[in-house]
Design a protein around this motif. Structure first.
Motif, PDB file in Angstrom:
ATOM      1  N   ALA A  58       0.825  -1.217   0.000  1.00  0.00           N
ATOM      2  CA  ALA A  58       0.000   0.000   0.000  1.00  0.00           C
ATOM      3  C   ALA A  58       0.853   1.259   0.000  1.00  0.00           C
ATOM      4  N   HIS A  59       2.084   1.133   0.473  1.00  0.00           N
ATOM      5  CA  HIS A  59       2.986   2.287   0.410  1.00  0.00           C
ATOM      6  C   HIS A  59       3.613   2.314  -0.980  1.00  0.00           C
ATOM      7  N   PRO A  60       3.477   3.430  -1.696  1.00  0.00           N
ATOM      8  CA  PRO A  60       3.794   3.385  -3.134  1.00  0.00           C
ATOM      9  C   PRO A  60       5.274   3.546  -3.495  1.00  0.00           C
ATOM     10  N   ILE A  61       6.153   3.375  -2.561  1.00  0.00           N
ATOM     11  CA  ILE A  61       7.578   3.440  -2.922  1.00  0.00           C
ATOM     12  C   ILE A  61       8.230   2.110  -2.540  1.00  0.00           C
ATOM     13  N   TYR A  62       8.847   1.479  -3.514  1.00  0.00           N
ATOM     14  CA  TYR A  62       9.440   0.156  -3.281  1.00  0.00           C
ATOM     15  C   TYR A  62      10.962   0.221  -3.407  1.00  0.00           C
ATOM     16  N   GLY A  63      11.541   1.166  -2.702  1.00  0.00           N
ATOM     17  CA  GLY A  63      12.995   1.339  -2.751  1.00  0.00           C
ATOM     18  C   GLY A  63      13.734   0.262  -1.968  1.00  0.00           C
ATOM     19  N   TYR A  64      15.064   0.387  -1.903  1.00  0.00           N
ATOM     20  CA  TYR A  64      15.896  -0.638  -1.257  1.00  0.00           C
ATOM     21  C   TYR A  64      15.549  -0.812   0.224  1.00  0.00           C
ATOM     22  N   PRO A  65      15.262  -2.009   0.636  1.00  0.00           N
ATOM     23  CA  PRO A  65      15.072  -2.259   2.063  1.00  0.00           C
ATOM     24  C   PRO A  65      16.392  -2.669   2.725  1.00  0.00           C
ATOM     25  N   TYR A  66      16.398  -2.807   4.032  1.00  0.00           N
ATOM     26  CA  TYR A  66      17.561  -3.376   4.720  1.00  0.00           C
ATOM     27  C   TYR A  66      17.065  -4.444   5.676  1.00  0.00           C
ATOM     28  N   VAL A  67      17.977  -5.264   6.177  1.00  0.00           N
ATOM     29  CA  VAL A  67      17.563  -6.337   7.081  1.00  0.00           C
ATOM     30  C   VAL A  67      17.385  -5.721   8.469  1.00  0.00           C
ATOM     31  N   VAL A  68      16.142  -5.568   8.862  1.00  0.00           N
ATOM     32  CA  VAL A  68      15.844  -4.916  10.141  1.00  0.00           C
ATOM     33  C   VAL A  68      16.284  -5.820  11.298  1.00  0.00           C
ATOM     34  N   PRO A  69      16.637  -5.224  12.469  1.00  0.00           N
ATOM     35  CA  PRO A  69      17.140  -6.024  13.589  1.00  0.00           C
ATOM     36  C   PRO A  69      16.168  -7.118  14.042  1.00  0.00           C
ATOM     37  N   GLU A  70      14.869  -6.901  13.854  1.00  0.00           N
ATOM     38  CA  GLU A  70      13.900  -7.934  14.282  1.00  0.00           C
ATOM     39  C   GLU A  70      14.162  -9.263  13.590  1.00  0.00           C
ATOM     40  N   PHE A 265      28.533 -14.088  -0.144  1.00  0.00           N
ATOM     41  CA  PHE A 265      27.254 -13.432  -0.487  1.00  0.00           C
ATOM     42  C   PHE A 265      27.526 -12.025  -1.004  1.00  0.00           C
ATOM     43  N   THR A 266      28.433 -11.334  -0.346  1.00  0.00           N
ATOM     44  CA  THR A 266      28.738  -9.959  -0.740  1.00  0.00           C
ATOM     45  C   THR A 266      29.388  -9.944  -2.116  1.00  0.00           C
ATOM     46  N   ALA A 267      30.332 -10.864  -2.327  1.00  0.00           N
ATOM     47  CA  ALA A 267      31.013 -10.919  -3.622  1.00  0.00           C
ATOM     48  C   ALA A 267      30.023 -11.177  -4.756  1.00  0.00           C
ATOM     49  N   ASN A 268      29.002 -11.969  -4.463  1.00  0.00           N
ATOM     50  CA  ASN A 268      27.983 -12.273  -5.478  1.00  0.00           C
ATOM     51  C   ASN A 268      26.880 -11.203  -5.507  1.00  0.00           C
ATOM     52  N   ARG A 269      26.971 -10.220  -4.650  1.00  0.00           N
ATOM     53  CA  ARG A 269      25.915  -9.211  -4.458  1.00  0.00           C
ATOM     54  C   ARG A 269      24.558  -9.877  -4.194  1.00  0.00           C
ATOM     55  N   ALA A 270      24.614 -10.980  -3.508  1.00  0.00           N
ATOM     56  CA  ALA A 270      23.374 -11.708  -3.204  1.00  0.00           C
ATOM     57  C   ALA A 270      22.882 -11.300  -1.814  1.00  0.00           C
ATOM     58  N   ILE A 271      22.806  -9.994  -1.595  1.00  0.00           N
ATOM     59  CA  ILE A 271      22.480  -9.519  -0.250  1.00  0.00           C
ATOM     60  C   ILE A 271      21.286  -8.560  -0.222  1.00  0.00           C
ATOM     61  N   GLN A 272      20.821  -8.182  -1.388  1.00  0.00           N
ATOM     62  CA  GLN A 272      19.738  -7.191  -1.402  1.00  0.00           C
ATOM     63  C   GLN A 272      18.399  -7.890  -1.545  1.00  0.00           C
ATOM     64  N   GLN A 273      17.599  -7.832  -0.492  1.00  0.00           N
ATOM     65  CA  GLN A 273      16.372  -8.627  -0.518  1.00  0.00           C
ATOM     66  C   GLN A 273      15.213  -7.896  -1.181  1.00  0.00           C
ATOM     67  N   ASN A 274      14.163  -8.663  -1.411  1.00  0.00           N
ATOM     68  CA  ASN A 274      12.921  -8.147  -1.977  1.00  0.00           C
ATOM     69  C   ASN A 274      12.157  -7.402  -0.873  1.00  0.00           C
ATOM     70  N   VAL A 275      11.547  -6.309  -1.253  1.00  0.00           N
ATOM     71  CA  VAL A 275      10.897  -5.442  -0.274  1.00  0.00           C
ATOM     72  C   VAL A 275       9.708  -6.118   0.442  1.00  0.00           C
ATOM     73  N   PHE A 276       9.100  -7.107  -0.203  1.00  0.00           N
ATOM     74  CA  PHE A 276       7.951  -7.781   0.417  1.00  0.00           C
ATOM     75  C   PHE A 276       8.357  -9.006   1.242  1.00  0.00           C
ATOM     76  N   ALA A 277       9.580  -9.438   1.045  1.00  0.00           N
ATOM     77  CA  ALA A 277       9.971 -10.720   1.652  1.00  0.00           C
ATOM     78  C   ALA A 277      10.122 -10.630   3.168  1.00  0.00           C
ATOM     79  N   LEU A 278      10.738  -9.578   3.627  1.00  0.00           N
ATOM     80  CA  LEU A 278      10.996  -9.509   5.064  1.00  0.00           C
ATOM     81  C   LEU A 278       9.719  -9.284   5.885  1.00  0.00           C
ATOM     82  N   PRO A 279       8.823  -8.382   5.455  1.00  0.00           N
ATOM     83  CA  PRO A 279       7.553  -8.302   6.197  1.00  0.00           C
ATOM     84  C   PRO A 279       6.850  -9.662   6.268  1.00  0.00           C
ATOM     85  N   ALA A 280       6.905 -10.417   5.156  1.00  0.00           N
ATOM     86  CA  ALA A 280       6.260 -11.742   5.139  1.00  0.00           C
ATOM     87  C   ALA A 280       6.979 -12.691   6.101  1.00  0.00           C
TER      88      ALA A 280
END
Ligand SMILES: Cc1ncc(COP(=O)(O)O)c(C=O)c1O
Length: 394
Positions: A58-70, A265-280
């Protein structure tokens, strides 16, 4: 708040870019075959997950997320609550799926030409990951006796003892058979790996769907020495049917192993997650235990349904009764067909899209894997289609 789920509900999945439903023609070879292959379920995912994704959408901006401490605390709470394993939150790493973790571990801890040990027949991406990275598959085939699989410890030890063996990828519970390994078996495997200095990736993605009173034991929880030698993989994706969101959590108690994985993971840049994945992910691991409580009896009912249907109508096809998962392994040896004939029988003649047994390793040639994570009426339709062809065999 608890919710009530109706797993009998048919939800149309065609037209949703579903690999299982929309790609069955291209991938399995028959667009008219009933999809009982790819390992996602045809059940709605839990309401709190849908809500979490919808709220984020519902929030209309889907920019880069980060891995929240939770993420770290929620993962540690889940592992303790569900599997009784106390971990430190900082041992967890957020990852983009379990298969990418397996590939990354192969890259981080082995060199081209090294051997990676697996126990076939087993989830086919293990062997693909090894070969795709130019490593060598060392397969300690499971022993098939009295309708169940057992580890061939003698062969496993030989393979682990090879100077070229650097990694063991172990599937617990086991896909495709649904076998739950008991404590003694897990200890034996882990001890052998330690003895021969082979790191273990323990893929426990199916840990939540324990049927008929079985209990999941994390291999790494059994001994601090095992914990130091194991990368354990979990994900809410199978349990809650959110594989398309790509989110998983791995646990690595050993700091140097953890750092080596993070580096890769960093070398492969396999660290940027999908914005919907972490809330789920967070909703799955905090608000959805009641979904599992309802899912398990439904799946047990499906197992019983398959078992009695086969016994009554197709006695030459035998169910290896799963202890866990929504996947069933069917022994078709009495049909007297080779792997191609079997696949043709299921997919083209009966029009039931299963996974070919030999795709899990040549040891699977007499089997087919069927996904029973579906409404009972879909399962019944699949079994009736099979019976119609079975009856023609005479
Ligand atoms: C044993 C096992 N590991 C991993 C996966 C898939 O992992 P992911 O979709 O998180 O890459 C599956 C899916 O069926 C599986 O059965």
């Amino acid at each position: 708040m608890s919710h009530s789920y109706n797993f009998d509900q048919i939800i149309e999945r065609r037209g949703t870019q579903s690999s299982k439903w929309d790609n069955v023609g291209a991938r399995v070879g028959n667009p008219d075959a009933l999809p009982m292959w790819v390992a996602d379920t045809d059940f709605t995912c839990p309401e709190p997950i849908v809500k979490a994704v919808q709220e984020r959408a519902a929030h209309p901006i889907y920019g880069y997320p980060y891995v929240v401490p939770e993420f770290y605390t929620v993962t540690a709470d889940w592992v303790k609550r569900r599997y009784g394993w106390e971990i430190r939150p900082e041992w967890a790493i957020y990852t983009l799926g379990v298969v990418p973790v397996i590939n990354t571990a192969i890259q981080a801890f082995t060199d081209p030409g090294d051997e990676v040990v697996i126990l076939p027949p087993v989830y086919h991406p293990f062997a693909h990951a090894i070969r795709d990275n130019d490593r060598v598959v060392s397969g300690a085939a499971l022993i098939y006796e009295d309708g169940r699989f057992d580890v061939d410890f003698e062969d496993l030890e030989k393979r682990l003892a090879s100077p070229k063996a650097k990694l063991l990828i172990f599937c617990s519970p086991h896909n495709p058979s649904g076998r739950v390994w008991n404590e003694e078996e897990l200890r034996k495997v882990a001890e052998m790996a330690l003895k021969h200095n082979v790191l273990v990736v323990c893929d426990e993605i199916h840990a939540d769907v324990m049927l008929f009173g079985h209990k999941h034991i994390p291999m790494a929880s059994l001994d601090e020495r095992f914990a130091q030698n194991t990368i354990t993989c979990y994900a809410p994706s199978k349990t809650f049917n959110i594989a398309g969101l790509r989110g998983s959590g791995i646990i690595i108690p050993n700091e140097s192993v953890r750092k080596a994985m993070q580096k890769r993971f960093t070398a492969n840049r396999a660290i940027q997650q999908n914005v919907f994945a972490l809330p789920a992910y967070l909703a799955a691991y905090t608000e959805c235990d009641d979904y599992i409580d309802q899912l398990i009896p439904y799946l047990e009912g499906n197992v019983e349904f398959i078992d009695s249907f086969l016994r009554e109508n197709m006695p030459k096809i035998k169910l290896m009764k799963p202890d866990a998962t929504f996947l069933a392994w069917l022994d078709c040896s009495e049909l007297g067909m080779d792997a191609d004939e079997l696949a043709d029988f299921f997919i083209n003649k009966a029009k039931v899209a299963v996974n070919r047994g030999d795709s899990f390793g040549k040891e699977g040639a007499i089997f087919e894997r069927i996904n029973f994570g579906c409404p009972r009426s879909t399962l019944e339709e699949g079994l009736k289609r099979l019976k119609a062809e079975y009856d023609k065999l005479g």
